[in-house]
Design a protein around this motif. Structure first.
Motif, PDB file in Angstrom:
ATOM      1  N   LYS A  75       7.509  25.077   6.672  1.00  0.00           N
ATOM      2  CA  LYS A  75       8.190  26.744   6.349  1.00  0.00           C
ATOM      3  C   LYS A  75       9.138  26.519   7.360  1.00  0.00           C
ATOM      4  CE  LYS A  75       3.702  28.475   6.232  1.00  0.00           C
ATOM      5  NZ  LYS A  75       2.499  27.289   5.764  1.00  0.00           N
ATOM      6  N   ASP A 130      13.713  26.771   8.111  1.00  0.00           N
ATOM      7  CA  ASP A 130      14.300  27.901   8.094  1.00  0.00           C
ATOM      8  C   ASP A 130      16.027  27.783   6.652  1.00  0.00           C
ATOM      9  OD1 ASP A 130      13.475  29.701  10.437  1.00  0.00           O
ATOM     10  OD2 ASP A 130      13.742  28.482  11.567  1.00  0.00           O
ATOM     11  N   PRO A 158       3.325  20.804  -2.190  1.00  0.00           N
ATOM     12  CA  PRO A 158       3.064  22.130  -2.863  1.00  0.00           C
ATOM     13  C   PRO A 158       3.497  22.404  -4.418  1.00  0.00           C
ATOM     14  CG  PRO A 158       5.050  22.018  -0.906  1.00  0.00           C
ATOM     15  CD  PRO A 158       4.488  20.669  -0.964  1.00  0.00           C
ATOM     16  N   ALA A 162       8.978  22.748   1.919  1.00  0.00           N
ATOM     17  CA  ALA A 162       8.054  23.900   1.883  1.00  0.00           C
ATOM     18  C   ALA A 162       7.217  23.670   3.298  1.00  0.00           C
ATOM     19  CB  ALA A 162       7.935  23.402   0.523  1.00  0.00           C
ATOM     20  N   VAL A 163       6.679  22.457   3.265  1.00  0.00           N
ATOM     21  CA  VAL A 163       5.806  21.957   3.764  1.00  0.00           C
ATOM     22  C   VAL A 163       5.757  22.433   5.300  1.00  0.00           C
ATOM     23  CG1 VAL A 163       4.112  19.914   4.775  1.00  0.00           C
ATOM     24  CG2 VAL A 163       4.567  20.236   2.736  1.00  0.00           C
ATOM     25  N   ARG A 179      14.092  25.972  12.473  1.00  0.00           N
ATOM     26  CA  ARG A 179      13.670  24.507  12.423  1.00  0.00           C
ATOM     27  C   ARG A 179      14.464  24.098  10.564  1.00  0.00           C
ATOM     28  NH1 ARG A 179       9.088  25.085  11.098  1.00  0.00           N
ATOM     29  NH2 ARG A 179       7.819  23.418  11.981  1.00  0.00           N
ATOM     30  N   HIS A 201      12.637  29.608  -2.251  1.00  0.00           N
ATOM     31  CA  HIS A 201      12.320  30.418  -1.289  1.00  0.00           C
ATOM     32  C   HIS A 201      13.042  30.180   0.599  1.00  0.00           C
ATOM     33  CE1 HIS A 201       9.043  27.826  -1.056  1.00  0.00           C
ATOM     34  NE2 HIS A 201       8.564  27.872   0.357  1.00  0.00           N
ATOM     35  N   ILE A 202      13.398  29.163   0.662  1.00  0.00           N
ATOM     36  CA  ILE A 202      14.174  28.358   1.642  1.00  0.00           C
ATOM     37  C   ILE A 202      15.410  28.515   1.632  1.00  0.00           C
ATOM     38  CG2 ILE A 202      14.405  26.796   3.767  1.00  0.00           C
ATOM     39  CD1 ILE A 202      11.325  26.837   2.494  1.00  0.00           C
TER      40      ILE A 202
END
Length: 141
Positions: free
Chosen positions: A106, A108, A84, A103-104, A5, A125-126
């Protein structure tokens, strides 16, 4: 194996949609073949609509609709209720919507050639990938 995704920024989408015979034509083919799921939010679709109306593209209303029909049926729409709090500070606040969506949802990966987005890749973090990096990443997945 699950289908990745992915958030695509507006420049990536425009390159794949308007310049359909260009070097990023593979991107349109990949989302249409469901090699990945493109993620979108109300804000990112609004941004795409705004950019497709730029005079430099000389797109009629019908042509804009045709291009949207090449993309929108293939997206997963993500509802953004809150932003976030742990997002990196980004120089251009107009680019924040892509970080929020990634972020929302999640995601990949987030795909962008934008310098301001690329500048925060170490703090996010992504994975943030360029189009070329994404082509290799997608091949590996």
């Amino acid at each position: 194996m699950t289908v990745p995704r992915v958030v695509l920024d507006t420049n990536c989408l425009v390159s794949a949609l308007i310049f359909s015979r260009g070097r990023f034509a593979w991107l349109r083919e990949a989302w249409q073949a469901q090699r990945f799921i493109a993620l979108a939010s109300h804000d990112t679709v609004s941004e795409l609509l705004r950019v497709l109306r730029y005079p430099k593209f000389k797109l009629s209303h019908n042509e804009q609709g045709t291009l949207l029909a090449e993309f929108l049926p293939h997206v997963e729409t993500v509802k953004i209720d809150t932003t976030p709090g742990d997002l990196p500070n980004i120089r251009d606040p107009d680019d924040l919507l892509f970080l929020v969506l990634a972020a929302v949802a999640k995601a990949d990966a987030l795909v962008s050639g934008d310098g301001d987005i690329q500048a925060v890749k170490e703090q996010f973090h992504i994975p943030i990938l360029t189009m070329v990096e994404f082509a290799d990443w997608l091949q590996a997945h």
